[in-house]
Motif scaffolding. Sequence first.
Motif, mmCIF file in Angstrom:
data_model
loop_
_atom_site.group_PDB
_atom_site.id
_atom_site.type_symbol
_atom_site.label_atom_id
_atom_site.label_comp_id
_atom_site.label_asym_id
_atom_site.label_seq_id
_atom_site.Cartn_x
_atom_site.Cartn_y
_atom_site.Cartn_z
ATOM 1 N N ALA A 58 0.829 -1.191 -0.080
ATOM 2 C CA ALA A 58 0.249 0.101 0.026
ATOM 3 C C ALA A 58 0.680 1.390 0.005
ATOM 4 O O ALA A 58 0.654 2.248 -0.648
ATOM 5 N N THR A 59 2.094 1.143 0.713
ATOM 6 C CA THR A 59 2.878 2.596 0.722
ATOM 7 C C THR A 59 3.390 2.587 -0.720
ATOM 8 O O THR A 59 3.675 3.759 -1.174
ATOM 9 N N ARG A 60 3.852 1.566 -1.505
ATOM 10 C CA ARG A 60 4.355 1.602 -2.880
ATOM 11 C C ARG A 60 3.296 2.218 -3.749
ATOM 12 O O ARG A 60 3.598 3.319 -4.394
ATOM 13 N N ASP A 61 2.028 1.816 -3.725
ATOM 14 C CA ASP A 61 0.729 2.515 -4.379
ATOM 15 C C ASP A 61 0.783 3.920 -4.064
ATOM 16 O O ASP A 61 0.623 4.836 -4.967
ATOM 17 N N CYS A 62 1.019 4.215 -2.822
ATOM 18 C CA CYS A 62 0.543 5.639 -2.616
ATOM 19 C C CYS A 62 1.804 6.635 -3.039
ATOM 20 O O CYS A 62 1.614 7.712 -3.454
ATOM 21 N N MET A 63 2.946 6.117 -2.796
ATOM 22 C CA MET A 63 4.338 6.742 -3.024
ATOM 23 C C MET A 63 4.157 7.084 -4.844
ATOM 24 O O MET A 63 4.437 8.145 -5.471
ATOM 25 N N ARG A 64 3.691 5.937 -5.333
ATOM 26 C CA ARG A 64 3.733 6.053 -7.008
ATOM 27 C C ARG A 64 2.970 6.906 -7.378
ATOM 28 O O ARG A 64 2.715 7.896 -8.288
ATOM 29 N N ALA A 65 1.542 7.113 -6.575
ATOM 30 C CA ALA A 65 0.632 8.156 -6.816
ATOM 31 C C ALA A 65 1.011 9.627 -6.905
ATOM 32 O O ALA A 65 0.487 10.542 -7.384
ATOM 33 N N GLN A 66 2.023 9.760 -5.948
ATOM 34 C CA GLN A 66 2.770 11.020 -5.685
ATOM 35 C C GLN A 66 3.980 11.392 -6.409
ATOM 36 O O GLN A 66 4.646 12.459 -6.398
ATOM 37 N N GLY A 67 4.184 10.304 -7.396
ATOM 38 C CA GLY A 67 5.252 10.355 -8.195
ATOM 39 C C GLY A 67 6.705 9.850 -7.834
ATOM 40 O O GLY A 67 7.805 10.272 -8.269
ATOM 41 N N PHE A 68 6.711 9.187 -6.747
ATOM 42 C CA PHE A 68 7.954 8.662 -6.266
ATOM 43 C C PHE A 68 7.955 7.076 -6.406
ATOM 44 O O PHE A 68 7.074 6.340 -6.440
ATOM 45 N N GLN A 69 9.294 6.577 -6.433
ATOM 46 C CA GLN A 69 9.441 5.187 -6.538
ATOM 47 C C GLN A 69 9.663 4.623 -5.004
ATOM 48 O O GLN A 69 10.491 5.250 -4.416
#
Length: 306
Positions: A58-69
């Motif tokens: 879930a952290t990966r998905d949230c960070m991806r949505a904000q433009g971060f890997q």
Amino acid sequence: MRHLLTTIAVLAAMTGAVVLAGCGSDPAPAEDPPADVEDELGFDQAGILARQSRVEAATRDCMRAQGFQYTPIDPYAQRAKLLGNARITDEEFLQQFGYGISTLWGRGRNAADPNERARLALAPADRRAYDSALWGENVGASFTEAVDSGNFAKLGGCTRTATEKVFGGSQVLTELQGKLDELEERILQDQRMVRAIEAWSRCMAGRGFRYEEPESIDSDMFKRMEDIVGPLPGQFATGPAPGEKARPIDQSALSQLQREEVATARADHACEVEHIEPVEEEVAPQYADDFRQQNRQLMQQVKPVQ
């Protein structure tokens, strides 16, 4: 009651569990709930590691949505690198690492977080944006540290978002932890437990360790460890908090403390088994039943493992 053999569980995170009814023509007999409320909630190794995996995703998905890997960390692989065994038992951990307060220091190099390496490679402005996205206002406030302390209020950013998605809300967890702390205090104030802890203290003294109660060991070990390495980011620390530089340390003093921690933990476990556990097995269920009745709705708000 602080239990020595819950340290492995806290290494990962916390969990909720659900009991499913059996199928068939005749209803399955209802099982009595576990005497330990925390066991009923699913604070066990398997559920904890499953939860941690879901929080990472879930952290990966949230960070991806904000433009971060963000690379999800496999808790089993991380634990194998850190401890040398992904499925180390509580007893094995105790015998080798004690409480995990001083004994894991420096082992983080073997279980380095790939996200930390990527974070440090960012330009200062980008790193600040990354930190805000991942942690909010409290840089480094991690899920596992919140589980260890019972304080989820400091979580922010995608860490908080992921925790709430998996558990049902950090506010729920904080309130539940407060209720569990109150339950623990009521159990400890029972005169049968008071006498058991006095017997534990005499047992420890007979083995060369002078503590009035089990909880005092943690505070003593933390203080002595911080005298050597500086502020600890939490139990099971392998190094300074993110962004903090390691200071020069007295390696001989650290090695001595590590040996003392393991010896203390072994004595603590033996004295708990002899003097505290038999009494707590009798006392705790009497308080647990009242807790369930008074907090049923709150307990049901913790999402089950899926």
